[in-house]
Design a protein around this motif. Sequence first.
Motif, mmCIF file in Angstrom:
data_model
loop_
_atom_site.group_PDB
_atom_site.id
_atom_site.type_symbol
_atom_site.label_atom_id
_atom_site.label_comp_id
_atom_site.label_asym_id
_atom_site.label_seq_id
_atom_site.Cartn_x
_atom_site.Cartn_y
_atom_site.Cartn_z
ATOM 1 N N GLN A 133 88.870 -3.481 69.137
ATOM 2 C CA GLN A 133 88.045 -4.704 69.855
ATOM 3 C C GLN A 133 88.338 -4.717 71.346
ATOM 4 N N LYS A 171 85.835 -3.545 74.038
ATOM 5 C CA LYS A 171 85.048 -4.608 74.295
ATOM 6 C C LYS A 171 83.621 -4.446 75.326
ATOM 7 N N ASP A 224 77.555 -1.368 70.605
ATOM 8 C CA ASP A 224 76.329 -2.290 70.319
ATOM 9 C C ASP A 224 76.483 -3.409 69.145
ATOM 10 N N GLU A 225 75.428 -4.046 69.067
ATOM 11 C CA GLU A 225 75.540 -5.364 68.067
ATOM 12 C C GLU A 225 76.149 -4.995 66.704
ATOM 13 N N ARG A 226 75.461 -3.627 66.253
ATOM 14 C CA ARG A 226 75.836 -3.269 64.951
ATOM 15 C C ARG A 226 77.469 -3.083 64.780
ATOM 16 N N ASN A 278 79.759 -4.506 66.709
ATOM 17 C CA ASN A 278 80.403 -5.387 66.783
ATOM 18 C C ASN A 278 80.533 -6.266 65.224
ATOM 19 N N THR A 279 79.405 -5.974 64.758
ATOM 20 C CA THR A 279 79.110 -6.750 63.542
ATOM 21 C C THR A 279 80.147 -5.854 62.385
ATOM 22 N N TYR A 280 80.145 -4.667 62.564
ATOM 23 C CA TYR A 280 81.123 -3.821 61.487
ATOM 24 C C TYR A 280 82.574 -4.464 61.765
ATOM 25 N N LYS A 284 83.665 -7.271 62.927
ATOM 26 C CA LYS A 284 83.679 -8.281 62.536
ATOM 27 C C LYS A 284 83.911 -8.535 61.133
#
Length: 402
Positions: free
Chosen positions: A207, A211, A215-217, A219-221, A223
């Motif tokens: 992370q 940083k 992409d959003e996907r 970061n979601t993974y 998380k």
Amino acid sequence: MNDYKKLVDDTLFFIAQKGWTINESSFYDSLAMFLSENLEMAYVLIDRISDKEGNVETITFVDSGVVKTNISYPLLNTPCENVVGKSLCVYTSNVQMLFPEDDMLAQMKAESYIGIPLWDSKGQAIGLIALLDTKPITNASEIETILQIVAVRVAHEIERNNFEQALIAKNKALERQNKELEQFTYIASHDLQEPLRTLTSINQLFQDEYKGRLDERGNTYLKFINESANRMQKLVKGLLDYSKIGKLGDLIEIDCNEVLREVLLDISLSIKENNAKIIIEDLPIVKGYRTELRQLFQNLIVNAMKFIDKDTAPEIDISAKELDQEWLFSIKDNGIGIDQKDKEKIFVIFKRLHNRNNYEGTGIGLSNCKKIAELHGGNIWVNSKLFEGSTFYFTITKTKNL
């Protein structure tokens, strides 16, 4: 033989009184000696069916008024084979000629034999009583009567002994399995911590290094990975705590008022954040394990503040009542309550009734409470209705030796 009526009376007296006042081994020995002396028989054997198929083993073996070392022998081609699981048999003379392959008869120089089968309460064969002598039997009917009197008592004693031995064996097996399970739980949960720490650390490094570059996907993974690892760490810690219950200290006198003061101090921030009102009546001094009791109270209080409507301030009442053999504690709340069908499920390890997004937790807390209550010789249960709050009860025995 002694006067027959007196012999019957003496036999009944032995069974009704003396036979109940001596220990297990002495009972069999004393009865065999009684039969040998009063029936004037050289040998008395009280046998139970052996674990080895086709064999019996003596519980007591009297030879000419002396208790001998117990033996095991095969039933095949012996007069006892016609008795066990069958019926009373009498061979008033020439028993060696009738059973020429029975070496024990020859060693005893036996001339006569009388045996009666023993049955348990379910009608299963469990043994026999056998009397032998070096001279012919001339009073078989009288001996039969005495044997019929004592056989019921002996069968009851053997059945009770068998049940006790089976219970002891099952308890030992259960203790061994519990120890193995606790050891496995401790080792498994302990060994899982290191790879989880590694996973969490690598995820954090990933992370930090990437940083703003994912992409959003992506970061979601990351998380999801982080949340799953944290949740797993909590489960592992819960398993460790569960495996340690009963191993963290000595049995001592504990002032429950002091324990509650320590618990409330530890969770004071949570109490303030939830605007919780906690009323504690005067609590007793008990014999127990301090760390575990503290954990028990804390789990129940924290749950009372957790499982409540968001707009409702928690109100928790804690009290104790003295009973004859134990103390009865209660922790009452004004929370969301529990459905009747779930009142037992909540104490099962890892059993959750609510989505973790609504109420955090591992599903181990109440399992710990159950184990702690049982550690103190007590139980735990709940009275509750949905949306009407809950009252958790648990007991702690007054017995000093838990």
